[in-house]
Design a protein around this motif. Structure first.
Motif, PDB file in Angstrom:
ATOM      1  N   ARG A 244       0.833  -1.211   0.000  1.00 31.73           N
ATOM      2  CA  ARG A 244       0.000   0.000   0.000  1.00 31.73           C
ATOM      3  C   ARG A 244       0.870   1.264   0.000  1.00 31.73           C
ATOM      4  NH1 ARG A 244      -5.043   1.031   2.208  1.00 31.73           N
ATOM      5  NH2 ARG A 244      -5.038  -0.980   3.244  1.00 31.73           N
ATOM      6  N   GLU A 245       1.904   1.247   0.856  1.00 32.19           N
ATOM      7  CA  GLU A 245       2.779   2.427   0.948  1.00 32.19           C
ATOM      8  C   GLU A 245       3.533   2.683  -0.356  1.00 32.19           C
ATOM      9  OE1 GLU A 245       3.477   1.939   5.768  1.00 32.19           O
ATOM     10  OE2 GLU A 245       4.889   1.084   4.337  1.00 32.19           O
TER      11      GLU A 245
ATOM     12  N   ARG B 224       1.210   2.069  -8.677  1.00 31.55           N
ATOM     13  CA  ARG B 224       1.929   3.262  -8.206  1.00 31.55           C
ATOM     14  C   ARG B 224       2.006   4.314  -9.315  1.00 31.55           C
ATOM     15  NH1 ARG B 224       7.957   2.122  -6.800  1.00 31.55           N
ATOM     16  NH2 ARG B 224       8.052   2.033  -9.064  1.00 31.55           N
TER      17      ARG B 224
ATOM     18  N   LEU C 256       1.107   4.253  -2.741  1.00 26.15           N
ATOM     19  CA  LEU C 256       0.778   5.645  -2.365  1.00 26.15           C
ATOM     20  C   LEU C 256       2.010   6.552  -2.283  1.00 26.15           C
ATOM     21  CD1 LEU C 256      -1.924   4.976   0.391  1.00 26.15           C
ATOM     22  CD2 LEU C 256      -2.283   5.529  -2.007  1.00 26.15           C
ATOM     23  N   LEU C 257       3.178   6.034  -2.673  1.00 25.10           N
ATOM     24  CA  LEU C 257       4.415   6.824  -2.587  1.00 25.10           C
ATOM     25  C   LEU C 257       4.300   8.212  -3.244  1.00 25.10           C
ATOM     26  CD1 LEU C 257       7.363   6.634  -1.520  1.00 25.10           C
ATOM     27  CD2 LEU C 257       8.010   5.845  -3.785  1.00 25.10           C
ATOM     28  N   PRO C 258       3.688   8.344  -4.421  1.00 28.19           N
ATOM     29  CA  PRO C 258       3.600   9.681  -5.039  1.00 28.19           C
ATOM     30  C   PRO C 258       2.871  10.702  -4.158  1.00 28.19           C
ATOM     31  CG  PRO C 258       3.091   7.999  -6.657  1.00 28.19           C
ATOM     32  CD  PRO C 258       3.170   7.298  -5.335  1.00 28.19           C
ATOM     33  N   TYR C 259       1.988  10.225  -3.281  1.00 29.65           N
ATOM     34  CA  TYR C 259       1.285  11.159  -2.399  1.00 29.65           C
ATOM     35  C   TYR C 259       2.235  11.839  -1.409  1.00 29.65           C
ATOM     36  CZ  TYR C 259      -3.517  10.208  -3.764  1.00 29.65           C
ATOM     37  OH  TYR C 259      -4.700  10.155  -4.439  1.00 29.65           O
ATOM     38  N   GLN C 260       3.368  11.169  -1.124  1.00 31.79           N
ATOM     39  CA  GLN C 260       4.338  11.766  -0.190  1.00 31.79           C
ATOM     40  C   GLN C 260       4.928  13.061  -0.730  1.00 31.79           C
ATOM     41  OE1 GLN C 260       7.540   9.686   1.603  1.00 31.79           O
ATOM     42  NE2 GLN C 260       6.355   7.846   2.017  1.00 31.79           N
ATOM     43  N   TYR C 261       4.940  13.169  -2.052  1.00 29.89           N
ATOM     44  CA  TYR C 261       5.662  14.297  -2.646  1.00 29.89           C
ATOM     45  C   TYR C 261       4.767  15.259  -3.411  1.00 29.89           C
ATOM     46  CZ  TYR C 261       9.501  11.333  -1.328  1.00 29.89           C
ATOM     47  OH  TYR C 261      10.366  10.575  -0.603  1.00 29.89           O
TER      48      TYR C 261
END
Lengths: 391, 223
Positions: free
Chosen positions: B99-100, B152, B103-108
């Motif tokens: 899941r992480e 992703r 959702l990695l693009p949401y971090q940036y």
């Protein structure tokens, strides 16, 4: 459900997910602990080597400043004794020249107080007798009394600071050694004025002979004011003894300075090596995580995001190790002091949180620079050579 | 009317004295699925690095989403919001779970939008990875990893999906499965650019281009 690994828990998880990060943590812990322990020993040698102020050896008095500055030792003069003539008579001390009124009693020198300075001698006499007479026997204390019973007395301020009530006959423990208090000195006493140039009036006075009896001369680190007037007014043997002591002090000071220098060098080397180690591990970390850097950049991370990621991880891990080492440092000093005090090696370790915090801060800054450089290198990684494979 | 997603005009790139691309031009329309083929050393990697904004050391003009690319800018926001990447080696981050990773693009993202959970569910169901969401990525098969990587790449609903050998590490069956997934996203108006040397992969695309002699040529499937 909004789990993007963006919060603090995600950050912690990330910090402990990489072997290199764990290595940085352990390395940093060892180095900072070593630095803190080293600086503790330096601190003991340089600044806190138990500030005694030596009175004449003959009058068996010795003052022990629990918390004062080094300047107290070397700059103070003992003008208080200019009003008296002190000399030995068998084992007793007799104070004369005070209009002949002062009776020949043992260790009356301890009776120096505010009254001694401001009031007629009769008051002094009464005051000192009340304060320092052996109430159990109805006589004054003898030298033997003082040595065998580890008698001491303290400043009035110290008494107020430590005990709300009268402190006479109480037992206090100084550096693991019990002392029976036989009286107090008022803060305005002449003796206090002379030794207390820095307005630090928390003193406990321990007779020199007691100290010698307890620890031996080799353990009695002291300073003698060899330029004061008092040495000239004493009997012939006193300057000789005093000079001997001064030589001892010089030897002690010299040897501890060398030891301190060694510890400073070790600490400095330790910090430098840790800086290099953190730098190398940081660069390895960047190499190992180059794919991660690439993919993060590909999904939108800026160069600053990447450098911040590595810097925050390093800052957190090193910060954690520094805090942990501070706690361990306190514990180790506590345990060592407890153990060593039983064998009278009570001055080997001395914990001073200010110096320790300063040393750890220097280490922390050095380590952060060691982390910053790889972080900047990581942020400038050329992602085109990482993500897209030649085919 | 279709709009141009990508416009390359007279792009040239050299490595020292060696010219890799010379006056290369390319146009990709919105919703189009284009394959770029070429032999080893033909310059595919160089081209994809330019297209993905990973490499800015070239000459010529590059227009992406009708915006002229300034080679001095980073365009991390563009990569975050409007371009998705699928790589041959997946590049999932092992310290993050499935899941992480998705959702990695949401971090940036700069706008700090909330995660579109509805779309996440849609993606994971479509890619058949819903059951894997809370698991680690290092236990996944190659096909599963590539599906996670596609999720992703698509989580921000990008206008352009750049795929570098997306089936390069997969067996034939799984490769076909992945290509069908990509085609289904093409139908949702994502433009897809696939760099590959596999003609079977190219067969799935509307248009195939062959990189030869530092230039792109139209490739006919029956060749």
């Amino acid at each position: 459900m909004n789990k993007t690994n963006k919060g603090f828990l995600g950050f912690i998880k990330r910090c402990f997910s990489y072997k290199n990060n764990i290595f940085i943590l352990i390395l940093s812990l060892f180095v900072s602990l070593g630095t803190a322990l080293g600086i503790g020993v330096i601190n003991y040698n340089q600044e806190k080597n138990s500030y005694y102020y030596g009175d004449y050896p003959d009058n068996y008095s010795f003052c022990w400043n629990v918390d004062c500055k080094k300047s107290d030792l070397v700059e103070s003069t003992f003008y208080g004794l200019d009003y008296t003539k002190v000399y030995t008579e068998k084992d007793d001390i007799t104070i004369t020249n005070l209009s002949g009124y002062f009776p020949k009693t043992h260790f009356r020198i301890y009776g120096v107080s505010e009254n001694f300075y401001h009031y007629p001698l009769q008051s002094v006499d009464c005051d000192t007798n009340i304060r320092f007479s052996n109430l159990e026997k109805g006589t004054s204390f003898t030298k033997a009394d003082i040595i065998q019973n580890n008698l001491s007395f303290m400043m009035y301020t110290s008494q107020a600071h430590l005990f709300s009530t009268k402190s006479s006959s109480l037992t206090i423990t100084i550096k693991g050694q019990n002392f029976k208090l036989i009286g107090t000195l008022k803060d305005t006493a002449d003796i206090d004025r002379t030794i207390n140039n820095d307005d630090i009036n928390i003193h406990i006075f321990v007779p020199y002979s007691t100290l010698n009896y307890l620890f031996g001369l080799s353990r009695c680190y002291y300073s003698i004011n060899n330029q004061g007037h008092t040495l000239k007014t004493t009997k012939d043997n006193v300057p000789y003894l005093a000079n001997g002591m001064y030589n001892d002090y010089s030897y002690f000071k010299n040897s501890t300075s060398k030891l301190s220098l060694l510890f400073y060098e070790i600490d400095g080397l330790l910090i430098f090596l840790s800086f290099i180690s953190v730098l190398i591990v940081g660069i390895l970390n960047i190499k190992n995580r180059s794919n991660e850097i690439g993919v993060r950049r590909a999904v939108g991370a800026t160069k600053d995001d990447i450098s911040f990621m590595f810097l925050s991880e390093g800052t957190f891990l090193i910060g954690m190790s520094v805090i942990l080492s501070f706690v361990l440092d306190v514990a180790i000093f506590g345990i060592m002091s407890t153990i060593l005090s039983q064998y009278h090696f009570i001055y080997v370790f001395f914990f001073d949180w200010k110096s320790t915090v300063l040393a750890l801060s220097i280490y922390y800054l050095a380590a952060i620079i060691g982390v910053l450089i790889p972080a900047l290198i990581g942020s400038r990684t050329n992602i085109s050579s990482i993500l897209v494979e030649e085919h | 009317m279709s709009t141009k997603i990508i416009q390359l005009k007279n792009i040239s790139k050299s490595f020292g004295p060696k010219k890799v691309l010379e006056n290369l031009s390319l146009e990709v329309d919105s919703g189009e699925m284009v394959a770029i083929l070429g032999r080893s050393g033909s310059g595919k990697t160089t081209l994809i690095n330019i297209l993905a904004l990973f490499d800015s050391r070239y000459t010529g003009d590059y227009f992406l989403f009708d915006q002229k690319i300034n080679r001095k800018k980073d365009y991390s926001d563009l990569r975050n919001k409007r371009i998705g990447f699928v790589f041959q080696s997946y590049y999932l981050i092992n310290s993050l779970n499935v899941r992480e990773n998705i959702l990695l693009p949401y971090q940036y993202e700069s706008s700090k939008d909330e995660v579109d959970l509805k779309y996440l569910n849609y993606l994971t169901q479509k890619l058949n990875i819903t059951d894997l969401l809370n698991g680690p990525v290092n236990c996944l098969s190659g096909g599963e990893k590539q599906r996670v990587a596609i999720a992703r790449a698509l989580i921000h609903k990008p206008d352009l999906l750049i795929c570098d050998e997306p089936t390069g590490n997969l067996d034939e069956e799984t490769a076909k499965e992945v290509m069908n997934i990509l085609i289904s996203f093409k139908d949702e108006k994502h433009s897809i650019l696939i760099v590959t040397h596999d003609r079977r992969v190219a067969a799935f695309c509307n248009r195939c281009l062959f990189l030869k002699d530092r230039k792109l040529n139209t490739y006919e499937q029956n060749k």
